[in-house]
Design a protein around this motif. Structure first.
Motif, PDB file in Angstrom:
ATOM      1  N   GLU A  82     -71.227  50.213  53.171  1.00 19.91           N
ATOM      2  CA  GLU A  82     -71.191  51.315  54.133  1.00 19.91           C
ATOM      3  C   GLU A  82     -69.891  51.332  54.934  1.00 19.91           C
ATOM      4  O   GLU A  82     -69.353  52.399  55.241  1.00 19.91           O
ATOM      5  CB  GLU A  82     -72.382  51.220  55.081  1.00 19.91           C
ATOM      6  CG  GLU A  82     -73.707  51.493  54.409  1.00 19.91           C
ATOM      7  CD  GLU A  82     -74.879  51.377  55.370  1.00 19.91           C
ATOM      8  OE1 GLU A  82     -74.678  51.528  56.596  1.00 19.91           O
ATOM      9  OE2 GLU A  82     -75.994  51.124  54.887  1.00 19.91           O
ATOM     10  N   ALA A  85     -67.322  52.821  52.811  1.00 18.49           N
ATOM     11  CA  ALA A  85     -67.601  54.249  52.631  1.00 18.49           C
ATOM     12  C   ALA A  85     -67.001  55.065  53.770  1.00 18.49           C
ATOM     13  O   ALA A  85     -66.428  56.143  53.545  1.00 18.49           O
ATOM     14  CB  ALA A  85     -69.105  54.494  52.519  1.00 18.49           C
ATOM     15  N   GLU A  86     -67.095  54.544  54.986  1.00 17.55           N
ATOM     16  CA  GLU A  86     -66.496  55.228  56.142  1.00 17.55           C
ATOM     17  C   GLU A  86     -64.977  55.266  56.024  1.00 17.55           C
ATOM     18  O   GLU A  86     -64.348  56.286  56.299  1.00 17.55           O
ATOM     19  CB  GLU A  86     -66.903  54.526  57.436  1.00 17.55           C
ATOM     20  CG  GLU A  86     -68.367  54.641  57.764  1.00 17.55           C
ATOM     21  CD  GLU A  86     -68.770  53.795  58.960  1.00 17.55           C
ATOM     22  OE1 GLU A  86     -67.884  53.428  59.776  1.00 17.55           O
ATOM     23  OE2 GLU A  86     -69.960  53.497  59.087  1.00 17.55           O
ATOM     24  N   LYS A  88     -63.225  55.096  53.230  1.00 13.03           N
ATOM     25  CA  LYS A  88     -62.872  56.021  52.140  1.00 13.03           C
ATOM     26  C   LYS A  88     -62.972  57.472  52.587  1.00 13.03           C
ATOM     27  O   LYS A  88     -62.121  58.290  52.231  1.00 13.03           O
ATOM     28  CB  LYS A  88     -63.788  55.817  50.922  1.00 13.03           C
ATOM     29  CG  LYS A  88     -63.466  54.611  50.102  1.00 13.03           C
ATOM     30  CD  LYS A  88     -64.162  54.616  48.749  1.00 13.03           C
ATOM     31  CE  LYS A  88     -65.652  54.692  48.821  1.00 13.03           C
ATOM     32  NZ  LYS A  88     -66.314  54.484  47.516  1.00 13.03           N
ATOM     33  N   LYS A  89     -64.012  57.795  53.333  1.00 15.69           N
ATOM     34  CA  LYS A  89     -64.193  59.178  53.798  1.00 15.69           C
ATOM     35  C   LYS A  89     -62.988  59.622  54.612  1.00 15.69           C
ATOM     36  O   LYS A  89     -62.450  60.710  54.406  1.00 15.69           O
ATOM     37  CB  LYS A  89     -65.475  59.282  54.626  1.00 15.69           C
ATOM     38  CG  LYS A  89     -65.781  60.669  55.113  1.00 15.69           C
ATOM     39  CD  LYS A  89     -67.086  60.702  55.883  1.00 15.69           C
ATOM     40  CE  LYS A  89     -67.372  62.098  56.403  1.00 15.69           C
ATOM     41  NZ  LYS A  89     -68.614  62.161  57.179  1.00 15.69           N
ATOM     42  N   LYS A  92     -59.738  59.831  52.295  1.00 14.84           N
ATOM     43  CA  LYS A  92     -59.749  61.026  51.439  1.00 14.84           C
ATOM     44  C   LYS A  92     -59.393  62.281  52.219  1.00 14.84           C
ATOM     45  O   LYS A  92     -58.841  63.224  51.653  1.00 14.84           O
ATOM     46  CB  LYS A  92     -61.112  61.192  50.771  1.00 14.84           C
ATOM     47  CG  LYS A  92     -61.342  60.204  49.660  1.00 14.84           C
ATOM     48  CD  LYS A  92     -62.719  60.398  49.029  1.00 14.84           C
ATOM     49  CE  LYS A  92     -62.950  59.383  47.923  1.00 14.84           C
ATOM     50  NZ  LYS A  92     -64.250  59.555  47.276  1.00 14.84           N
ATOM     51  N   SER A  93     -59.690  62.287  53.514  1.00 14.05           N
ATOM     52  CA  SER A  93     -59.405  63.480  54.315  1.00 14.05           C
ATOM     53  C   SER A  93     -57.941  63.587  54.728  1.00 14.05           C
ATOM     54  O   SER A  93     -57.514  64.662  55.151  1.00 14.05           O
ATOM     55  CB  SER A  93     -60.301  63.497  55.562  1.00 14.05           C
ATOM     56  OG  SER A  93     -59.875  62.550  56.529  1.00 14.05           O
TER      57      SER A  93
END
Length: 109
Positions: A82, A85-86, A88-89, A92-93
């Motif tokens: 998790e 995941a944060e 990566k988010k 990616k932005s």
């Protein structure tokens, strides 16, 4: 019996905004202490920083290096963590290109 050397993962990002670069570093700074698997930290080390101005960098402005005990741990990092995941988010932005490679150091044997 010798234990295998760690898996080293290198990610290069093209992030032009210094503010966005710094924000990404804020995700990496606590990573090896806060990312857990089975309730325990599993990332051996995490480092990141801006690249030096150099024509050979091909537009990549940030490098991040993480080390894992096993490919299984790295796979968990990609698919189940998790905390990652944060990260990566956010990445990616803001990135305009990325590249990832991983390897086991054969020179450390």
């Amino acid at each position: 019996m010798t234990t295998p050397t760690p898996i080293t993962r290198v990610v290069l990002f093209k992030i032009t905004s210094p503010a966005d670069q710094e924000k990404l570093f804020d995700y990496y700074r606590p990573l090896s202490a806060t990312a857990t698997k089975d309730g325990k930290p599993y990332i051996l080390s995490a480092r990141a920083g801006p690249t030096f101005e150099d024509q050979r960098r091909q537009g990549f402005t940030v490098v991040a290096v993480t080390e894992f005990e096993s490919e299984e741990d790295m796979k968990y990092y990609d698919e189940g963590c998790e905390t990652h995941a944060e990260l990566k988010k956010f990445a990616k932005s803001v990135h305009e290109g990325a590249m990832m490679v991983y390897f086991r150091d054969v020179l450390a044997r």
